[in-house]
Design an enzyme around this catalytic site. Structure first.
Site, mmCIF file in Angstrom:
data_model
loop_
_atom_site.group_PDB
_atom_site.id
_atom_site.type_symbol
_atom_site.label_atom_id
_atom_site.label_comp_id
_atom_site.label_asym_id
_atom_site.label_seq_id
_atom_site.Cartn_x
_atom_site.Cartn_y
_atom_site.Cartn_z
ATOM 1 N N THR A 11 34.855 -7.355 -28.969
ATOM 2 C CA THR A 11 34.406 -5.971 -29.036
ATOM 3 C C THR A 11 35.537 -5.058 -29.508
ATOM 4 O O THR A 11 36.714 -5.360 -29.276
ATOM 5 C CB THR A 11 33.926 -5.488 -27.643
ATOM 6 N N ASP A 12 35.173 -3.942 -30.109
ATOM 7 C CA ASP A 12 36.186 -2.969 -30.504
ATOM 8 C C ASP A 12 36.788 -2.267 -29.295
ATOM 9 O O ASP A 12 37.818 -1.612 -29.400
ATOM 10 C CB ASP A 12 35.625 -1.956 -31.500
ATOM 11 N N GLU A 13 36.191 -2.444 -28.127
ATOM 12 C CA GLU A 13 36.722 -1.816 -26.910
ATOM 13 C C GLU A 13 38.090 -2.361 -26.518
ATOM 14 O O GLU A 13 38.781 -1.745 -25.710
ATOM 15 C CB GLU A 13 35.744 -1.972 -25.746
ATOM 16 N N TYR A 37 35.911 -4.589 -18.369
ATOM 17 C CA TYR A 37 35.191 -5.353 -19.397
ATOM 18 C C TYR A 37 36.059 -5.541 -20.635
ATOM 19 O O TYR A 37 36.227 -6.648 -21.143
ATOM 20 C CB TYR A 37 33.886 -4.641 -19.770
ATOM 21 N N ALA A 39 39.270 -5.298 -20.889
ATOM 22 C CA ALA A 39 40.438 -6.126 -20.561
ATOM 23 C C ALA A 39 40.072 -7.605 -20.561
ATOM 24 O O ALA A 39 40.850 -8.449 -21.029
ATOM 25 C CB ALA A 39 41.013 -5.709 -19.207
ATOM 26 N N SER A 40 38.881 -7.940 -20.062
ATOM 27 C CA SER A 40 38.465 -9.347 -20.063
ATOM 28 C C SER A 40 38.237 -9.846 -21.480
ATOM 29 O O SER A 40 38.550 -10.994 -21.809
ATOM 30 C CB SER A 40 37.207 -9.551 -19.204
ATOM 31 N N LYS A 41 37.717 -8.993 -22.351
ATOM 32 C CA LYS A 41 37.529 -9.376 -23.755
ATOM 33 C C LYS A 41 38.876 -9.523 -24.464
ATOM 34 O O LYS A 41 39.063 -10.438 -25.267
ATOM 35 C CB LYS A 41 36.651 -8.349 -24.479
ATOM 36 N N ASN A 66 29.498 -0.912 -31.209
ATOM 37 C CA ASN A 66 28.281 -0.945 -30.392
ATOM 38 C C ASN A 66 27.065 -1.294 -31.223
ATOM 39 O O ASN A 66 26.845 -0.713 -32.287
ATOM 40 C CB ASN A 66 28.059 0.411 -29.718
ATOM 41 N N LYS A 76 21.862 -0.392 -21.463
ATOM 42 C CA LYS A 76 22.736 0.117 -22.518
ATOM 43 C C LYS A 76 22.322 1.548 -22.870
ATOM 44 O O LYS A 76 21.180 1.960 -22.633
ATOM 45 C CB LYS A 76 22.688 -0.791 -23.750
ATOM 46 N N LEU A 77 23.230 2.303 -23.480
ATOM 47 C CA LEU A 77 23.052 3.748 -23.657
ATOM 48 C C LEU A 77 21.729 4.143 -24.321
ATOM 49 O O LEU A 77 20.999 4.993 -23.806
ATOM 50 C CB LEU A 77 24.233 4.324 -24.447
ATOM 51 N N PRO A 92 22.074 9.583 -17.206
ATOM 52 C CA PRO A 92 23.486 9.636 -16.809
ATOM 53 C C PRO A 92 24.412 9.675 -18.020
ATOM 54 O O PRO A 92 24.237 8.927 -18.975
ATOM 55 C CB PRO A 92 23.674 8.338 -16.017
ATOM 56 N N VAL A 93 25.391 10.567 -17.965
ATOM 57 C CA VAL A 93 26.408 10.676 -19.010
ATOM 58 C C VAL A 93 27.763 10.606 -18.314
ATOM 59 O O VAL A 93 28.068 11.444 -17.459
ATOM 60 C CB VAL A 93 26.280 12.002 -19.798
ATOM 61 N N ASN A 136 28.999 10.219 -27.464
ATOM 62 C CA ASN A 136 27.866 9.804 -26.634
ATOM 63 C C ASN A 136 26.911 10.957 -26.355
ATOM 64 O O ASN A 136 25.694 10.809 -26.463
ATOM 65 C CB ASN A 136 28.349 9.200 -25.311
#
Length: 169
Positions: A11-13, A37, A39-41, A66, A76-77, A92-93, A136
């Site tokens: 992911t780009d995260e 998340y 960090a795990s990727k 995304n 998901k959003l 929720p935001v 977002n």
């Protein structure tokens, strides 16, 4: 066996977050994961890279932005926003909603992953995105506006009134 390639979809995260005027991430960007998340990727990317360096395993890593599209997980959003609007529930935001994300249609992402698998350089990373960055909160407001047009609320109010800011993760 000679044609085998291990494509790790990340992911780009792993790069962290961008501010509004920041330059987009590149394949050379430093890893700066900002949540568990991501960090795990990032950790899994490093494991894949170690197999390439230590054993010569033919690896390629993709960092996708995304995804959106049919049958996306309901939390998901985009699907969450649509579902909550239609159910008249709060949307929720996180934080102030100014987090910027790039969005790519899932089938476009899949086609690009296949291209990387077929043509990519072993040992390289490839960022996959659509140059479709949006905050977002702006995306949520666009979804609300579209639903206001195609399925107005019975009370006559805009779906944007369902937006609720919550503490960032």
């Amino acid at each position: 066996r000679a044609a085998f390639r291990f494509v790790h979809i990340s992911t780009d995260e792993v790069y962290g977050s961008l501010e509004y005027d920041d330059t987009p991430f590149t394949e050379q960007s430093a890893y700066r994961p900002s949540n568990p998340y991501a960090a795990s990727k990032a950790a899994s990317d490093h494991i894949v890279k170690s197999f390439f360096q230590t054993y010569g395993m033919p690896t390629i890593i993709t960092h996708s932005s995304n995804n959106f599209g049919p049958r996306q997980f309901c939390e998901k959003l985009i699907p969450l926003t649509i579902r909550n609007c239609l159910l008249e529930k709060k949307i929720p935001v996180y934080g102030n909603g100014k987090n910027i994300r790039d969005w790519i249609y899932v089938l476009d992402n899949c086609r690009l992953i296949l291209d990387v698998w077929k043509k990519g350089q072993i040992g390289e990373n490839y960022n996959i995105g659509a140059n479709n960055e949006i905050r977002n909160i702006d995306l949520i407001r666009k979804i609300c506006a579209k639903l206001d047009q195609i399925r107005p609320r019975s009370c006559g109010k805009s779906y944007t009134e369902l937006i609720t800011f919550i503490t960032d993760r």
